[in-house]
Design an enzyme around this catalytic site. Structure first.
Site, PDB file in Angstrom:
ATOM      1  N   HIS A   1       0.872  -1.175   0.000  1.00 39.78           N
ATOM      2  CA  HIS A   1       0.000   0.000   0.000  1.00 39.78           C
ATOM      3  C   HIS A   1       0.915   1.233   0.000  1.00 39.78           C
ATOM      4  O   HIS A   1       2.016   1.180   0.541  1.00 39.78           O
ATOM      5  CB  HIS A   1      -0.840  -0.051   1.287  1.00 39.78           C
ATOM      6  CG  HIS A   1      -1.919   0.978   1.392  1.00 39.78           C
ATOM      7  ND1 HIS A   1      -1.670   2.277   1.767  1.00 39.78           N
ATOM      8  CD2 HIS A   1      -3.256   0.890   1.207  1.00 39.78           C
ATOM      9  CE1 HIS A   1      -2.808   2.949   1.805  1.00 39.78           C
ATOM     10  NE2 HIS A   1      -3.792   2.139   1.461  1.00 39.78           N
TER      11      HIS A   1
ATOM     12  N   ASP B   1       2.907  -4.738   7.931  1.00 44.51           N
ATOM     13  CA  ASP B   1       1.695  -3.944   7.769  1.00 44.51           C
ATOM     14  C   ASP B   1       0.538  -4.933   7.906  1.00 44.51           C
ATOM     15  O   ASP B   1       0.261  -5.716   6.992  1.00 44.51           O
ATOM     16  CB  ASP B   1       1.714  -3.273   6.393  1.00 44.51           C
ATOM     17  CG  ASP B   1       0.399  -2.585   6.068  1.00 44.51           C
ATOM     18  OD1 ASP B   1      -0.577  -2.781   6.814  1.00 44.51           O
ATOM     19  OD2 ASP B   1       0.349  -1.860   5.061  1.00 44.51           O
TER      20      ASP B   1
ATOM     21  N   GLN C   1      -4.490  -5.626   6.682  1.00 50.46           N
ATOM     22  CA  GLN C   1      -5.419  -6.584   6.058  1.00 50.46           C
ATOM     23  C   GLN C   1      -5.288  -7.995   6.640  1.00 50.46           C
ATOM     24  O   GLN C   1      -5.907  -8.926   6.120  1.00 50.46           O
ATOM     25  CB  GLN C   1      -5.204  -6.629   4.543  1.00 50.46           C
ATOM     26  CG  GLN C   1      -5.421  -5.306   3.840  1.00 50.46           C
ATOM     27  CD  GLN C   1      -6.862  -4.805   3.902  1.00 50.46           C
ATOM     28  OE1 GLN C   1      -7.791  -5.561   4.202  1.00 50.46           O
ATOM     29  NE2 GLN C   1      -7.060  -3.531   3.643  1.00 50.46           N
TER      30      GLN C   1
ATOM     31  N   LYS D   1     -10.692  -0.972  10.239  1.00 50.20           N
ATOM     32  CA  LYS D   1     -10.784  -2.151   9.369  1.00 50.20           C
ATOM     33  C   LYS D   1     -11.114  -3.403  10.181  1.00 50.20           C
ATOM     34  O   LYS D   1     -11.285  -4.481   9.637  1.00 50.20           O
ATOM     35  CB  LYS D   1      -9.477  -2.363   8.614  1.00 50.20           C
ATOM     36  CG  LYS D   1      -9.193  -1.246   7.598  1.00 50.20           C
ATOM     37  CD  LYS D   1      -7.959  -1.544   6.806  1.00 50.20           C
ATOM     38  CE  LYS D   1      -7.421  -0.337   6.072  1.00 50.20           C
ATOM     39  NZ  LYS D   1      -8.176   0.019   4.868  1.00 50.20           N
TER      40      LYS D   1
ATOM     41  N   CYS E   1      -4.687   2.322  -3.838  1.00 50.87           N
ATOM     42  CA  CYS E   1      -3.481   2.865  -3.162  1.00 50.87           C
ATOM     43  C   CYS E   1      -2.303   1.919  -3.301  1.00 50.87           C
ATOM     44  O   CYS E   1      -1.511   1.744  -2.356  1.00 50.87           O
ATOM     45  CB  CYS E   1      -3.737   3.157  -1.692  1.00 50.87           C
ATOM     46  SG  CYS E   1      -4.914   4.456  -1.431  1.00 50.87           S
TER      47      CYS E   1
HETATM   48  N1  PLP Z   1      -1.870  -0.818   4.486  1.00 54.10           N
HETATM   49  C1  PLP Z   1      -2.778  -1.606   3.926  1.00 54.10           C
HETATM   50  C2  PLP Z   1      -2.372  -2.982   3.485  1.00 54.10           C
HETATM   51  C3  PLP Z   1      -4.083  -1.155   3.746  1.00 54.10           C
HETATM   52  O1  PLP Z   1      -4.979  -1.945   3.172  1.00 54.10           O
HETATM   53  C4  PLP Z   1      -4.413   0.155   4.165  1.00 54.10           C
HETATM   54  C5  PLP Z   1      -5.766   0.685   3.920  1.00 54.10           C
HETATM   55  O2  PLP Z   1      -6.448   0.309   3.006  1.00 54.10           O
HETATM   56  C6  PLP Z   1      -3.440   0.924   4.785  1.00 54.10           C
HETATM   57  C7  PLP Z   1      -2.175   0.423   4.924  1.00 54.10           C
HETATM   58  C8  PLP Z   1      -3.741   2.296   5.282  1.00 54.10           C
HETATM   59  O3  PLP Z   1      -4.631   2.229   6.349  1.00 54.10           O
HETATM   60  P1  PLP Z   1      -5.219   3.536   7.001  1.00 54.10           P
HETATM   61  O4  PLP Z   1      -5.748   4.380   5.883  1.00 54.10           O
HETATM   62  O5  PLP Z   1      -6.292   3.048   7.920  1.00 54.10           O
HETATM   63  O6  PLP Z   1      -4.101   4.214   7.736  1.00 54.10           O
END
Ligand code: PLP
Length: 413
Positions: free
Chosen positions: A122, A199, A202, A225, A372
């Protein structure tokens, strides 16, 4: 066991209609809906307990502080951290990743030092490093993936040099739902004494994540999430690492003493929590984590796996569908443990935005675009995909509605 109709009653939004059609919400990787218990807990706190935490000696402040710190313990237990000192509250995955990038780079990286990420990240695990590459001259290296979205582990080993200071990778791809080989990544990195950040945006919502078992140095995830409120997230860090990382932001809460002659800092986690925290959201998050724990993370995982497998099977019948992260050749079908609750695809030359917009008219909420993860789109030579992503409240009937919806839309082209 898992009573899906009872579960759905906990989420009133699921019974609303969109354009006169029952809502089919399949955008759970972006954010999940909230159960009543989370909304009730937050309303109750504002109604009955609201006061700033950590600062007051008065009764309300102590009650609010107790709830806030109890939430930290709930998070600790949920991911099986050793101590609450290892649980830092942030605004979300993005802030957690930025915190580590910034503090780690300041404390432990010099110009020319390297961080390894992967091709599936991401943007929030790419851009912070790119900013630091510009400011400080650190080098970003990328683990390549194959056509099925699977990490090239040989290439990973070859990327490691004596300048590699950190490996930071997604546990599960937000685009493809592929579960990345993080155990193997951590094992290899540790043989070179390189710390690993995951990270977990997910992964944490979909299956039990045990940080001691994984042995990662850092893990980031978002409250929204995992059925909690927006604006709250978690950074887990091994205590030894949080102790030695420099602070991220300065202000109230994170100091021990302040003088114009010099300031001393609190110990973790407060060292990384400058300013008034969103203490109502931490209580909401803890309520959400207790909710999923009561349902059973293994039950949730099983249910979502069943939906994902079923959806892949049904979608395969649609002519000219091209999956990303799921082998397109059925003889080669992946086993379920490598794939989680998100599926990305394109159909013929239908633009994902057109497909998404027409599905929306049928009440079906899917996500379209680059999610993203533009470098991943670049890897596949596409601009975007359609992504459906499941949560604990989705049903097989909703998958049927999705597939019927896609069939209907496809006929229009
Ligand atoms: N990393 C991953 C794998 C994600 O799916 C997301 C959000 O879709 C993020 C980071 C960013 O999360 P947040 O916008 O809640 O900070």
């Amino acid at each position: 066991m898992y009573d899906i109709s009872k579960v759905r009653e906990d989420f009133p939004i699921l019974s609303r209609t969109v354009y006169g059609k029952p809502l089919v919400y399949l955008d759970n990787a972006a954010t999940t809906q909230k159960p009543l218990c989370v909304l009730d807990a937050m309303r109750d706190e504002y109604l009955n307990v609201n006061a700033n935490v950590h600062r007051g000696i008065h009764w309300l402040s102590q009650q609010a502080t107790d709830l806030h710190e109890a939430a930290r313990e709930t998070v600790r237990k949920f991911i099986n951290a050793r101590s609450t000192a290892e649980i830092v509250f942030t605004r979300g995955t993005t802030e957690s990743l930025n915190l580590v990038a910034s503090s780690f780079c300041e404390g432990f990286m010099d110009e020319g030092d390297e961080v390894i990420v992967s091709n599936v990240e991401h943007h929030s695990n790419i851009v912070p490093w790119q900013i630091l590459a510009q400011r400080k001259g650190i080098v970003l290296k990328v683990i390549p993936i194959n056509e099925d979205g699977v990490f090239d582990m040989e290439a990973f080993q070859q990327l490691i040099t004596e300048r590699t200071k950190l490996v930071s990778v997604a546990h599960v791809s937000n685009v493809m739902g592929t579960i990345n080989p993080v155990r193997e990544i951590i094992r290899i990195a540790h043989t070179y004494d390189i710390p690993v950040m995951l990270d977990g945006a997910q992964s944490v919502p979909h299956f039990a994540v045990d940080v001691q078992e994984l042995d990662c140095e850092f893990l980031a995830f978002s409250g929204h999430k995992v059925y909690g409120p927006t604006g709250i997230g978690v950074l887990y860090g091994k205590e030894e690492w949080l102790d030695k990382l420099p602070p991220y932001q300065g202000g109230g809460e994170m100091i021990e003493t302040v003088s114009f002659n010099g300031t001393t800092f609190e110990r973790p986690p407060l060292k990384f929590e400058a300013g008034t925290p969103d203490y109502v959201a931490t209580h909401g998050l803890a309520t959400a984590l207790r909710y999923v724990t009561a349902l059973g993370m293994d039950n949730i995982h099983q249910h979502e796996q069943m939906l994902t497998d079923y959806a892949i099977d049904q979608l395969r019948n649609i002519p000219n569908i091209r999956f990303f992260g799921v082998p397109n050749n059925t003889d080669n079908a992946q086993t379920t443990h490598q794939h989680d609750a998100a599926i990305s695809f394109l159909i013929g030359d239908i633009h994902p935005m057109d497909l998404g917009t027409l599905l929306d008219q049928l009440g079906i909420a899917v996500r379209t675009g680059h999610h993203c993860a533009q470098p991943l789109m670049e890897r596949f030579g596409i601009n975007g995909t359609v992504r459906v992503s499941f949560a604990l409240y989705n049903t097989k009937e909703e998958v049927d509605t999705l597939v019927a919806g896609i069939e209907r839309v496809v006929k229009m082209f």
